[in-house]
Design a protein around this motif. Structure first.
Motif, PDB file in Angstrom:
ATOM      1  N   VAL A   5       0.873  -1.171   0.000  1.00 12.15           N
ATOM      2  CA  VAL A   5       0.000   0.000   0.000  1.00 12.15           C
ATOM      3  C   VAL A   5       0.911   1.221   0.000  1.00 12.15           C
ATOM      4  N   VAL A   6       0.372   2.336  -0.492  1.00 11.61           N
ATOM      5  CA  VAL A   6       1.193   3.544  -0.667  1.00 11.61           C
ATOM      6  C   VAL A   6       0.434   4.754  -0.133  1.00 11.61           C
ATOM      7  N   ASP A   7       1.060   5.537   0.721  1.00 12.26           N
ATOM      8  CA  ASP A   7       0.530   6.812   1.209  1.00 12.26           C
ATOM      9  C   ASP A   7      -0.960   6.752   1.556  1.00 12.26           C
ATOM     10  N   PRO A   8      -1.333   5.958   2.579  1.00  9.69           N
ATOM     11  CA  PRO A   8      -2.745   5.928   2.980  1.00  9.69           C
ATOM     12  C   PRO A   8      -3.189   7.276   3.546  1.00  9.69           C
ATOM     13  N   VAL A   9      -4.506   7.450   3.708  1.00  6.19           N
ATOM     14  CA  VAL A   9      -5.014   8.731   4.194  1.00  6.19           C
ATOM     15  C   VAL A   9      -4.500   9.062   5.596  1.00  6.19           C
ATOM     16  N   SER A  10      -4.018   8.045   6.313  1.00  2.00           N
ATOM     17  CA  SER A  10      -3.556   8.269   7.681  1.00  2.00           C
ATOM     18  C   SER A  10      -2.101   8.706   7.757  1.00  2.00           C
ATOM     19  N   VAL A  11      -1.474   9.033   6.612  1.00  2.26           N
ATOM     20  CA  VAL A  11      -0.118   9.605   6.658  1.00  2.26           C
ATOM     21  C   VAL A  11      -0.133  10.817   7.578  1.00  2.26           C
ATOM     22  N   ASP A  12       0.717  10.809   8.590  1.00  3.98           N
ATOM     23  CA  ASP A  12       0.716  11.883   9.593  1.00  3.98           C
ATOM     24  C   ASP A  12       2.136  12.386   9.803  1.00  3.98           C
ATOM     25  N   GLU A  13       2.397  13.596   9.302  1.00  2.28           N
ATOM     26  CA  GLU A  13       3.715  14.222   9.417  1.00  2.28           C
ATOM     27  C   GLU A  13       3.632  15.572  10.129  1.00  2.28           C
ATOM     28  N   LEU A  14       2.534  15.787  10.866  1.00  3.34           N
ATOM     29  CA  LEU A  14       2.330  17.083  11.513  1.00  3.34           C
ATOM     30  C   LEU A  14       3.373  17.329  12.609  1.00  3.34           C
ATOM     31  N   PRO A  15       3.936  18.535  12.664  1.00  6.54           N
ATOM     32  CA  PRO A  15       4.823  18.888  13.774  1.00  6.54           C
ATOM     33  C   PRO A  15       3.995  19.178  15.027  1.00  6.54           C
ATOM     34  N   PRO A  16       4.603  19.208  16.206  1.00  9.73           N
ATOM     35  CA  PRO A  16       3.841  19.437  17.443  1.00  9.73           C
ATOM     36  C   PRO A  16       2.986  20.696  17.411  1.00  9.73           C
ATOM     37  N   VAL A  17       3.493  21.798  16.824  1.00 12.72           N
ATOM     38  CA  VAL A  17       2.747  23.052  16.844  1.00 12.72           C
ATOM     39  C   VAL A  17       1.409  22.913  16.107  1.00 12.72           C
ATOM     40  N   ALA A  18       1.338  21.999  15.140  1.00 13.04           N
ATOM     41  CA  ALA A  18       0.097  21.814  14.394  1.00 13.04           C
ATOM     42  C   ALA A  18      -0.869  20.864  15.092  1.00 13.04           C
ATOM     43  N   ARG A  19      -0.411  20.197  16.145  1.00 10.89           N
ATOM     44  CA  ARG A  19      -1.264  19.224  16.839  1.00 10.89           C
ATOM     45  C   ARG A  19      -2.051  19.847  17.993  1.00 10.89           C
ATOM     46  N   VAL A  20      -1.593  20.979  18.488  1.00 13.83           N
ATOM     47  CA  VAL A  20      -2.259  21.603  19.629  1.00 13.83           C
ATOM     48  C   VAL A  20      -3.578  22.204  19.157  1.00 13.83           C
ATOM     49  N   SER A  21      -4.694  21.713  19.703  1.00 10.68           N
ATOM     50  CA  SER A  21      -6.013  22.104  19.214  1.00 10.68           C
ATOM     51  C   SER A  21      -6.673  23.190  20.044  1.00 10.68           C
ATOM     52  N   GLY A  22      -6.239  23.338  21.284  1.00 12.92           N
ATOM     53  CA  GLY A  22      -6.938  24.214  22.218  1.00 12.92           C
ATOM     54  C   GLY A  22      -7.661  23.426  23.284  1.00 12.92           C
ATOM     55  N   CYS A  23      -7.761  22.119  23.096  1.00 13.96           N
ATOM     56  CA  CYS A  23      -8.353  21.213  24.089  1.00 13.96           C
ATOM     57  C   CYS A  23      -7.430  19.998  24.212  1.00 13.96           C
ATOM     58  N   PRO A  24      -6.759  19.818  25.359  1.00 14.11           N
ATOM     59  CA  PRO A  24      -5.807  18.712  25.501  1.00 14.11           C
ATOM     60  C   PRO A  24      -6.412  17.340  25.245  1.00 14.11           C
ATOM     61  N   ASP A  25      -7.730  17.219  25.438  1.00 15.32           N
ATOM     62  CA  ASP A  25      -8.386  15.924  25.222  1.00 15.32           C
ATOM     63  C   ASP A  25      -8.558  15.592  23.739  1.00 15.32           C
ATOM     64  N   ILE A  26      -8.402  16.589  22.863  1.00 13.84           N
ATOM     65  CA  ILE A  26      -8.652  16.379  21.433  1.00 13.84           C
ATOM     66  C   ILE A  26      -7.488  16.952  20.634  1.00 13.84           C
ATOM     67  N   PRO A  27      -6.353  16.260  20.579  1.00 13.83           N
ATOM     68  CA  PRO A  27      -5.244  16.758  19.755  1.00 13.83           C
ATOM     69  C   PRO A  27      -5.607  16.670  18.276  1.00 13.83           C
TER      70      PRO A  27
END
Length: 369
Positions: free
Chosen positions: A131-153
């Motif tokens: 399989v190649v590059d599934p939709v779940s490819v995740d390369e986000l840096p930490p700054v892009a993961r902070v959502s404003g709610c720690p329970d929901i990154p």
């Protein structure tokens, strides 16, 4: 067909798209591109997506057996499906990956059959499956993961296969390595993903199931407080509400159609409601492209419009008017997915890329908590 070919398999709700490609080093040349249509009533008779596997595998094998002279396969590449977060690239299909795709995917979707179908056909042919590059490819840096709610990154869930394929295509046109490309790619189909590529990595994006622009059939990002109230209103069960937002949302919820060609015909006939809904979708796509351009400090090398909706001159012209000042806009209509699947397998066969093995841990920086 005497030479060994790469078979690609891309399952949809009522279709299985297959392609045959001739590997030429780490590149591929298309030989055949066909779509096997499955009767809607037949597909509705299966109690789960996993239960469709024998039926679809038989349909693909029958198609291959009917090709004059037969087909000798070098590899089979299937769409990755809704896997857990993984790095970009090629993953070898094994029993563990097939079990996850069939029985423990992140979400239920026909694309989860890509790996199981690839394995079945490859075993019969005596070749490797990927399989190649599934939709779940995740390369986000930490700054892009902070959502404003720690329970929901925040996490990445975009049309990575076509987005990265379009990025590679743009990089080649610009004469620069993909690993040096900064670009915004908007995949616009039944679902919409807009992603920021920085130095060849998808560093941010509009999660295709949650905070994306609304699309022909998906509601996209919604006001959270109103959504919470709707969840507790008693009007819908959990599954009913999910279907209302994903499959029966977006343009369909307003206009009763998912066919954007029909929507444009409604606009041409003077339908003001259709015009407003269409303009609102374009407005949201433009906003998302602008936000991803901001991730790249408003200095992307280019912006790509792709997916089925990019076939519409009306849509691409309207978007180019909105976002063309950020960077040159390039249209790659339709999907590059089949060729991207084959190219991934070809890179592994040529030794230009090593296939990963399941389970694959995402290559992301840990959060500081």
């Amino acid at each position: 067909m005497p030479k060994s070919l790469i078979l690609t398999i891309n399952p949809g709700t009522t279709t299985t798209r297959i392609g045959l490609f001739l590997p030429q080093g780490a590149e591929v040349r298309p030989v055949l591109d066909e779509t096997i249509d499955h009767d809607e009533t037949v597909m509705a008779g299966f109690d789960s997506i996993a239960a469709q596997l024998p039926f679809r595998a038989a349909a693909v094998q029958s198609f291959l057996d009917a090709i004059p002279g037969g087909v000798r396969l070098a590899a089979v590449a299937g769409r990755g499906g809704m896997l857990s977060p993984v790095p970009a690239g090629v993953i070898a299909v094994d029993d563990g990956l097939v079990d996850f795709a069939l029985h423990r995917p992140v979400h239920q979707h026909a694309s989860n059959l890509g790996a199981p179908l690839a394995q079945r056909i490859a075993r019969a042919a005596g070749c490797a499956a990927f399989v190649v590059d599934p939709v779940s490819v995740d390369e986000l840096p930490p700054v892009a993961r902070v959502s404003g709610c720690p329970d929901i990154p925040r996490f990445s869930f975009v049309h990575a296969l076509n987005i990265r394929a379009c990025g590679r295509r743009l990089a080649a046109r610009l004469g620069k390595p993909f690993a040096e490309l900064d670009a915004v790619v908007a995949h616009m189909g039944a679902g919409i993903s807009v992603a920021a590529i920085r130095k060849g990595r998808i560093v941010d994006g509009t999660n295709r199931m949650e905070n994306a622009p609304f699309s022909p059939e998906r509601a996209g990002g919604l006001p959270p407080m109103s959504l919470i109230d709707l969840c507790y209103s008693g009007r819908f069960t959990r599954d009913e509400l999910k279907r209302r937002l994903y499959g029966q949302g977006g343009v369909f919820a307003y206009l009763g159609t998912k066919d954007m060609r029909r929507v444009e015909a409604m606009i041409d006939a003077g339908d003001g409601r259709a015009r407003l809904v269409w303009e609102a979708m374009v407005y949201q796509i433009g906003k998302a492209i602008g936000s991803m351009a901001a991730v790249l400090d408003f200095r992307p090398d280019g912006i790509v419009l792709t997916g089925g909706m990019a076939h519409s001159p009306r849509l691409t012209a309207a978007l180019t008017d909105r976002i063309g000042s950020f960077a040159p806009v390039t249209c790659y209509p339709g999907s590059q997915e089949s060729e991207a699947l084959a190219a991934g397998a070809a890179r592994v066969l040529a030794g230009a890329e090593a296939a990963r093995h399941w389970p694959v841990a995402p290559e992301v920086e840990p959060m500081p908590w």
